[in-house]
Design an enzyme around this catalytic site. Structure first.
Site, short mmCIF file in Angstrom:
data_model
loop_
_atom_site.label_atom_id
_atom_site.label_comp_id
_atom_site.label_asym_id
_atom_site.label_seq_id
_atom_site.Cartn_x
_atom_site.Cartn_y
_atom_site.Cartn_z
N TYR A 54 0.71 -1.23 0.07
CA TYR A 54 0.05 0.01 -0.18
C TYR A 54 0.84 1.12 0.07
CZ TYR A 54 -3.93 -3.26 1.39
OH TYR A 54 -4.54 -4.45 1.80
N HIS A 114 1.18 -11.52 1.61
CA HIS A 114 0.16 -10.81 0.95
C HIS A 114 -0.54 -11.65 -0.41
CE1 HIS A 114 -1.40 -6.68 0.03
NE2 HIS A 114 -2.28 -7.43 -0.20
#
Length: 294
Positions: A54, A114
């Protein structure tokens, strides 16, 4: 309005995680989200869902520096991995040390891989994750966007079972055969499901068969359609939902779907699930699922 704490889910290692988290992806992806984080915290969120991908962990650190609360009252999740990442960005230890430094933290509560596609060898990456947990740099470890076959591969050598699998989950993909198998495998192994993208039937794929059912339930309860879908996401798996918004009023509504709204009846959950079978749609991590076994 008095803040009501979110109920928690107990993970397989005894750690407790709030049933709803505020995500730093999507609307906050790659942006200065300091103000949004502070807004979410003042609204009552106790769980912040973050990731190296992010690109905003420094803003998390800035927000926590301005926040007047106690670190131990927060649940902070980070994820390791980045598309086209370098060798260092595929190393869970190096990534976590960077994230801790950026956010000015000593530890995280939960650390995830992730995606299975972001690592050359997920079993080696998982071994490092186990070491980080043993060292106290993360209280719990888990996975995100892992398919059934990825979990079964990890299972061959893991010493610590993943505590969660964070996946895109909503009524339009819950019925897919590979998703049904995945949810069953996670349940059998005691892996809690964290659902992201729970509002997809309203905002990314509107006008489908779920919408009218959700509208009817929302009217009968006197709540918002988005709140009904958030409740479905938490109740369908008995797990956690992750959502986000840059607007305080929506942050409040989303949180109250879990903290104040009366739960859906099992019949209402089933109605939404059944309507979802009338359409298939997936938005996130399509590269992972394109390689999944149907």
């Amino acid at each position: 309005m008095t803040i009501v704490k979110a109920p928690t889910v107990t993970l397989n290692d005894g750690t407790q995680i709030p049933k709803i988290g505020y995500g730093l992806g999507t609307a906050n992806f790659g942006k200065d989200c300091q103000a949004h984080i502070l807004s979410a915290l003042s609204t009552g969120y106790e769980y912040l869902d973050c990731a190296y991908m992010y690109g905003n962990s420094k803003h998390l650190g800035q927000a926590l520096g301005d926040w007047k609360g106690k670190r131990e009252d927060l649940f902070i999740l980070q994820k390791c991995g980045k598309s086209n990442g370098t060798a260092e960005e595929k190393d869970p230890r190096k990534v976590l040390m960077t994230l801790l430094k950026d956010a000015k933290l000593d530890y995280v509560d939960l650390y995830l891989l992730h995606s299975p596609l972001l690592f050359d060898d997920i079993t080696k990456a998982w071994t490092v994750m186990e070491e980080l947990k043993a060292e106290g740099l993360t209280k719990s470890i888990g996975i995100s966007n892992f398919r059934e076959e990825d979990i079964l591969k990890l299972k061959e050598s893991w010493e610590v079972v993943a505590s969660v699998n964070q996946i895109e989950l909503h009524p339009y993909n819950a019925h897919a055969p590979n998703m049904v198998r995945l949810l069953s495998t996670c349940k059998d192994l005691g892996i809690v499901i964290e659902s992201y993208g729970p509002l997809t039937p309203l905002f990314r794929s509107p006008g489908g068969p779920v919408e009218s059912v959700v509208q009817q339930i929302a009217r009968s309860k006197g709540v918002q359609e988005s709140q009904v879908l958030l409740a479905w996401g938490a109740q369908f798996t008995g797990g956690v939902v992750v959502t986000t918004s840059s607007k305080k009023e929506r942050q409040q509504l989303q949180l109250e779907a879990i903290t104040r709204m009366s739960p859906l009846t099992q019949d209402e959950v089933d109605q939404i699930s059944e309507a979802g079978k009338g359409k298939f749609f997936r938005w996130f991590m399509k590269d992972v699922w394109e390689q999944a076994r149907e």
